[in-house]
Write a protein that holds these residues in place. Structure first.
Motif, PDB file in Angstrom:
ATOM      1  N   ARG A 102      53.100  40.464  43.052  1.00  0.00           N
ATOM      2  CA  ARG A 102      52.907  41.677  42.241  1.00  0.00           C
ATOM      3  C   ARG A 102      51.454  42.125  42.169  1.00  0.00           C
ATOM      4  O   ARG A 102      51.172  43.316  42.123  1.00  0.00           O
ATOM      5  CB  ARG A 102      53.412  41.454  40.823  1.00  0.00           C
ATOM      6  N   CYS A 103      50.549  41.171  42.063  1.00  0.00           N
ATOM      7  CA  CYS A 103      49.134  41.494  41.884  1.00  0.00           C
ATOM      8  C   CYS A 103      48.338  40.784  42.972  1.00  0.00           C
ATOM      9  O   CYS A 103      48.461  39.587  43.145  1.00  0.00           O
ATOM     10  CB  CYS A 103      48.661  41.048  40.505  1.00  0.00           C
ATOM     11  N   PHE A 104      47.517  41.541  43.644  1.00  0.00           N
ATOM     12  CA  PHE A 104      46.854  41.033  44.830  1.00  0.00           C
ATOM     13  C   PHE A 104      45.450  41.613  44.870  1.00  0.00           C
ATOM     14  O   PHE A 104      45.262  42.790  44.602  1.00  0.00           O
ATOM     15  CB  PHE A 104      47.653  41.502  46.050  1.00  0.00           C
ATOM     16  N   THR A 105      44.491  40.803  45.189  1.00  0.00           N
ATOM     17  CA  THR A 105      43.107  41.261  45.227  1.00  0.00           C
ATOM     18  C   THR A 105      42.571  41.191  46.634  1.00  0.00           C
ATOM     19  O   THR A 105      42.748  40.187  47.323  1.00  0.00           O
ATOM     20  CB  THR A 105      42.224  40.379  44.317  1.00  0.00           C
ATOM     21  N   ILE A 106      41.937  42.272  47.071  1.00  0.00           N
ATOM     22  CA  ILE A 106      41.181  42.282  48.319  1.00  0.00           C
ATOM     23  C   ILE A 106      39.855  42.958  48.022  1.00  0.00           C
ATOM     24  O   ILE A 106      39.691  43.590  46.978  1.00  0.00           O
ATOM     25  CB  ILE A 106      41.896  43.035  49.462  1.00  0.00           C
ATOM     26  N   TRP A 107      38.905  42.827  48.932  1.00  0.00           N
ATOM     27  CA  TRP A 107      37.709  43.657  48.840  1.00  0.00           C
ATOM     28  C   TRP A 107      37.442  44.260  50.210  1.00  0.00           C
ATOM     29  O   TRP A 107      37.843  43.716  51.240  1.00  0.00           O
ATOM     30  CB  TRP A 107      36.508  42.925  48.259  1.00  0.00           C
ATOM     31  N   MET A 108      36.836  45.424  50.167  1.00  0.00           N
ATOM     32  CA  MET A 108      36.513  46.133  51.398  1.00  0.00           C
ATOM     33  C   MET A 108      35.074  46.624  51.311  1.00  0.00           C
ATOM     34  O   MET A 108      34.560  46.868  50.223  1.00  0.00           O
ATOM     35  CB  MET A 108      37.451  47.325  51.606  1.00  0.00           C
ATOM     36  N   ALA A 109      34.455  46.766  52.466  1.00  0.00           N
ATOM     37  CA  ALA A 109      33.079  47.256  52.528  1.00  0.00           C
ATOM     38  C   ALA A 109      32.903  48.068  53.810  1.00  0.00           C
ATOM     39  O   ALA A 109      33.601  47.851  54.800  1.00  0.00           O
ATOM     40  CB  ALA A 109      32.091  46.089  52.510  1.00  0.00           C
ATOM     41  N   GLY A 110      31.948  48.991  53.755  1.00  0.00           N
ATOM     42  CA  GLY A 110      31.599  49.775  54.934  1.00  0.00           C
ATOM     43  C   GLY A 110      32.541  50.921  55.195  1.00  0.00           C
ATOM     44  O   GLY A 110      33.460  51.200  54.422  1.00  0.00           O
ATOM     45  N   GLU A 121      43.953  47.215  37.917  1.00  0.00           N
ATOM     46  CA  GLU A 121      43.762  46.273  36.815  1.00  0.00           C
ATOM     47  C   GLU A 121      45.095  45.623  36.490  1.00  0.00           C
ATOM     48  O   GLU A 121      46.139  46.269  36.572  1.00  0.00           O
ATOM     49  CB  GLU A 121      43.257  47.063  35.606  1.00  0.00           C
ATOM     50  N   THR A 122      45.049  44.350  36.119  1.00  0.00           N
ATOM     51  CA  THR A 122      46.268  43.653  35.717  1.00  0.00           C
ATOM     52  C   THR A 122      46.311  43.531  34.197  1.00  0.00           C
ATOM     53  O   THR A 122      45.324  43.788  33.509  1.00  0.00           O
ATOM     54  CB  THR A 122      46.336  42.234  36.320  1.00  0.00           C
ATOM     55  N   ASN A 128      51.297  41.485  35.774  1.00  0.00           N
ATOM     56  CA  ASN A 128      51.756  42.821  36.164  1.00  0.00           C
ATOM     57  C   ASN A 128      50.563  43.763  36.307  1.00  0.00           C
ATOM     58  O   ASN A 128      49.512  43.546  35.703  1.00  0.00           O
ATOM     59  CB  ASN A 128      52.728  43.395  35.122  1.00  0.00           C
ATOM     60  N   ILE A 129      50.756  44.801  37.056  1.00  0.00           N
ATOM     61  CA  ILE A 129      49.725  45.816  37.220  1.00  0.00           C
ATOM     62  C   ILE A 129      49.684  46.661  35.953  1.00  0.00           C
ATOM     63  O   ILE A 129      50.717  47.152  35.494  1.00  0.00           O
ATOM     64  CB  ILE A 129      50.015  46.695  38.445  1.00  0.00           C
ATOM     65  N   ALA A 130      48.502  46.833  35.381  1.00  0.00           N
ATOM     66  CA  ALA A 130      48.351  47.588  34.139  1.00  0.00           C
ATOM     67  C   ALA A 130      47.756  48.974  34.382  1.00  0.00           C
ATOM     68  O   ALA A 130      47.983  49.894  33.606  1.00  0.00           O
ATOM     69  CB  ALA A 130      47.478  46.808  33.159  1.00  0.00           C
TER      70      ALA A 130
END
Length: 178
Positions: A102-110, A121-122, A128-130
């Motif tokens: 349900r909740c997943f974190t990634i980061w991106m750059a460039g 935000e959870t 859960n996604i808030a």
């Protein structure tokens, strides 16, 4: 981190930068063993040490060489993780975390990502996604957009019909774009 050790994540970041410098269009790095269903307190610390500085170094290297503006870096794992412990409740050293779709974190750059932006935000339990959900189709549409591809026009023919990679969904996540 030891960038001289063959096969280390740090060395792979250095090789990735060199490949980008030479015009390679797609580079994938892998850090194996990132699956702490047990021994989380020990393993997670070690794996963060393996990846944090080298990943930051890769971004800095690309930026210093003027390559970050045209290079999309996406860092993520296979799944989100629950905040709940997995394993023997009486032995904190063996605790782990289960997969959490349900909740997943990634980061991106460039490549047009607005630096320092956090999106989504959870709830207080990270269950859960808030706020500001991003569906996988939206993520795919955004990545394609950053690569200069219109996800609504990119199709493939299957059984006589043209399909989009994002199906009939997908909106570019505008707030994260520079």
């Amino acid at each position: 981190p030891d960038v001289t050790r063959p096969g280390s994540y740090a060395r792979n970041c250095l090789i990735a930068r060199r490949l980008v410098e030479r015009g390679v269009r797609f580079v994938q790095l892998l850090h194996s063993g990132w699956d702490q269903h047990s021994n989380l307190p020990t393993q997670l610390v070690e794996q963060c040490k393996d990846t944090d500085q080298p990943s930051a170094g890769l971004i800095k290297d690309l930026e210093q060489r003027g390559l970050l503006q045209d290079t999309l870096v996406v860092w993520g794992g296979e799944f989100g993780r629950t905040v709940f412990c997995q394993g023997n409740i009486d032995n904190k050293k063996t605790h782990g975390r289960d997969h959490h779709p349900r909740c997943f974190t990634i980061w991106m750059a460039g490549a047009g990502i607005k630096p320092g932006t956090m999106h989504g935000e959870t709830d207080d339990f990270s269950y859960n996604i808030a706020k500001d959900p991003v569906h996988i189709h939206d993520l795919q549409a955004t990545v394609l957009h950053l690569l200069g591809i219109d996800h609504e026009r990119l199709t493939f023919k299957y059984q006589g019909r043209h399909f989009r990679l994002t199906d009939v969904h997908g909106k570019v996540v505008q707030p994260i774009l520079a």
